[in-house]
Design a protein around this motif. Structure first.
Motif, PDB file in Angstrom:
ATOM      1  N   LEU A 129       0.751  -1.224  -0.217  1.00  0.00           N
ATOM      2  CA  LEU A 129       0.119   0.043  -0.051  1.00  0.00           C
ATOM      3  C   LEU A 129       0.786   1.308  -0.076  1.00  0.00           C
ATOM      4  CD1 LEU A 129      -2.896  -1.111   2.632  1.00  0.00           C
ATOM      5  CD2 LEU A 129      -2.933  -1.230  -0.060  1.00  0.00           C
ATOM      6  N   ASP A 130       1.988   1.149   0.759  1.00  0.00           N
ATOM      7  CA  ASP A 130       2.924   2.362   0.674  1.00  0.00           C
ATOM      8  C   ASP A 130       3.644   2.495  -0.702  1.00  0.00           C
ATOM      9  OD1 ASP A 130       2.388   2.881   3.445  1.00  0.00           O
ATOM     10  OD2 ASP A 130       4.489   1.765   4.065  1.00  0.00           O
ATOM     11  N   GLU A 131       3.762   1.365  -1.207  1.00  0.00           N
ATOM     12  CA  GLU A 131       4.470   1.650  -2.558  1.00  0.00           C
ATOM     13  C   GLU A 131       3.383   2.306  -3.544  1.00  0.00           C
ATOM     14  OE1 GLU A 131       6.502  -1.555  -5.236  1.00  0.00           O
ATOM     15  OE2 GLU A 131       6.622  -2.237  -3.355  1.00  0.00           O
ATOM     16  N   ILE A 132       2.019   1.818  -3.554  1.00  0.00           N
ATOM     17  CA  ILE A 132       1.110   2.187  -4.381  1.00  0.00           C
ATOM     18  C   ILE A 132       0.881   3.754  -4.127  1.00  0.00           C
ATOM     19  CG2 ILE A 132      -1.230   2.377  -5.073  1.00  0.00           C
ATOM     20  CD1 ILE A 132      -1.402  -0.613  -4.494  1.00  0.00           C
ATOM     21  N   ARG A 133       0.985   4.230  -2.873  1.00  0.00           N
ATOM     22  CA  ARG A 133       0.831   5.612  -2.606  1.00  0.00           C
ATOM     23  C   ARG A 133       2.100   6.422  -3.082  1.00  0.00           C
ATOM     24  NH1 ARG A 133       0.229   4.404   2.680  1.00  0.00           N
ATOM     25  NH2 ARG A 133      -1.880   3.944   3.269  1.00  0.00           N
ATOM     26  N   ASP A 134       3.163   5.853  -2.845  1.00  0.00           N
ATOM     27  CA  ASP A 134       4.626   6.430  -3.419  1.00  0.00           C
ATOM     28  C   ASP A 134       4.280   6.681  -4.913  1.00  0.00           C
ATOM     29  OD1 ASP A 134       5.385   6.667  -0.975  1.00  0.00           O
ATOM     30  OD2 ASP A 134       6.940   5.106  -1.457  1.00  0.00           O
ATOM     31  N   ILE A 135       3.869   5.745  -5.761  1.00  0.00           N
ATOM     32  CA  ILE A 135       3.776   5.716  -7.300  1.00  0.00           C
ATOM     33  C   ILE A 135       2.655   6.808  -7.510  1.00  0.00           C
ATOM     34  CG2 ILE A 135       3.236   4.518  -9.220  1.00  0.00           C
ATOM     35  CD1 ILE A 135       4.417   1.903  -7.895  1.00  0.00           C
ATOM     36  N   MET A 136       1.569   6.845  -6.926  1.00  0.00           N
ATOM     37  CA  MET A 136       0.554   7.679  -6.945  1.00  0.00           C
ATOM     38  C   MET A 136       1.166   9.196  -6.698  1.00  0.00           C
ATOM     39  SD  MET A 136      -3.166   7.756  -5.609  1.00  0.00           S
ATOM     40  CE  MET A 136      -4.309   9.268  -5.545  1.00  0.00           C
ATOM     41  N   ASP A 137       1.814   9.464  -5.660  1.00  0.00           N
ATOM     42  CA  ASP A 137       2.321  10.772  -5.502  1.00  0.00           C
ATOM     43  C   ASP A 137       3.329  11.073  -6.375  1.00  0.00           C
ATOM     44  OD1 ASP A 137       0.892  10.727  -2.988  1.00  0.00           O
ATOM     45  OD2 ASP A 137       2.609  10.166  -1.791  1.00  0.00           O
ATOM     46  N   ASP A 138       4.222  10.211  -6.851  1.00  0.00           N
ATOM     47  CA  ASP A 138       5.117  10.677  -7.982  1.00  0.00           C
ATOM     48  C   ASP A 138       4.400  11.200  -9.144  1.00  0.00           C
ATOM     49  OD1 ASP A 138       7.250  10.263  -6.202  1.00  0.00           O
ATOM     50  OD2 ASP A 138       7.768   8.180  -7.347  1.00  0.00           O
ATOM     51  N   PHE A 139       3.430  10.506  -9.459  1.00  0.00           N
ATOM     52  CA  PHE A 139       2.489  10.898 -10.696  1.00  0.00           C
ATOM     53  C   PHE A 139       1.862  12.013 -10.571  1.00  0.00           C
ATOM     54  CE2 PHE A 139      -1.732  10.509 -12.951  1.00  0.00           C
ATOM     55  CZ  PHE A 139      -1.340  10.805 -14.086  1.00  0.00           C
ATOM     56  N   GLU A 140       1.277  12.464  -9.249  1.00  0.00           N
ATOM     57  CA  GLU A 140       0.689  13.655  -9.114  1.00  0.00           C
ATOM     58  C   GLU A 140       1.490  14.594  -9.073  1.00  0.00           C
ATOM     59  OE1 GLU A 140      -1.589  13.485  -5.460  1.00  0.00           O
ATOM     60  OE2 GLU A 140      -2.741  14.810  -6.397  1.00  0.00           O
ATOM     61  N   ALA A 141       2.695  14.519  -8.896  1.00  0.00           N
ATOM     62  CA  ALA A 141       3.724  15.681  -8.877  1.00  0.00           C
ATOM     63  C   ALA A 141       4.518  15.798 -10.173  1.00  0.00           C
ATOM     64  CB  ALA A 141       4.885  15.284  -7.927  1.00  0.00           C
ATOM     65  N   SER A 142       4.208  14.928 -10.900  1.00  0.00           N
ATOM     66  CA  SER A 142       5.356  15.099 -11.994  1.00  0.00           C
ATOM     67  C   SER A 142       4.556  14.806 -13.555  1.00  0.00           C
ATOM     68  CB  SER A 142       6.459  13.865 -12.216  1.00  0.00           C
ATOM     69  OG  SER A 142       5.837  12.745 -12.108  1.00  0.00           O
ATOM     70  N   ASP A 143       3.241  13.990 -13.418  1.00  0.00           N
ATOM     71  CA  ASP A 143       2.618  13.596 -14.561  1.00  0.00           C
ATOM     72  C   ASP A 143       3.324  12.400 -15.359  1.00  0.00           C
ATOM     73  OD1 ASP A 143       0.664  15.422 -14.686  1.00  0.00           O
ATOM     74  OD2 ASP A 143       1.151  16.321 -16.664  1.00  0.00           O
TER      75      ASP A 143
END
Ligand code: FE2
Ligand code: FE2
Length: 134
Positions: free
Chosen positions: A85-99
């Motif tokens: 779940l942490d990993e999914i959150r990280d991937i999502m945050d990266d996407f949100e920040a960088s597109d």
């Protein structure tokens, strides 16, 4: 194209559990196809939210079952759930920040986690306690 493919190495050897895991994999694929056909950033963010929810729901079911039955490896098992779940959150945050969204990387990370977790933690759990009630 779906994100994941059911692999025989995902099997824990109990039909009811494999069935549920297969449904989880199919759900992930359905959500993913929906998001990518829409193609917007919001659709992909929604996909991450739905992915997170679907996977958390499965984990919550297992964790409740382990607690009810006083399972001896509850902590280790739950920690591994949290890790994904942490990993999914990280991937999502990266996407949100960088597109930027690397579909192959997400597929690989989910696949690696699913095969290892199903093969070890879930196999141990379900061989000890059987399938959990739905
Ligand atoms: Fe499971
Ligand atoms: Fe699990």
């Amino acid at each position: 194209m779906g994100l994941l493919h059911w692999e025989s190495r995902y099997s824990v050897g109990i039909a009811a559990v494999d069935h549920e895991h297969r449904e989880l994999v199919e759900l992930v694929n359905r959500l993913y196809v929906e998001a990518t056909t829409q193609g917007s950033k919001d659709a992909v963010l929604d996909f991450f939210g739905d992915l997170f929810k679907a996977i958390s729901a499965h984990f919550a079911l297992e964790e409740r079952f382990m607690r009810e039955r006083g399972y001896d490896h509850l902590v280790q098992h739950k920690n591994d759930h949290e890790r994904l779940l942490d990993e999914i959150r990280d991937i999502m945050d990266d996407f949100e920040a960088s597109d930027r969204f690397d579909e192959r990387m997400l597929a690989q990370r989910l696949d690696a986690w699913f095969s290892r977790h199903f093969e070890t933690h879930d196999a141990r759990l379900h061989n000890a306690l059987g399938a959990h009630p739905e």
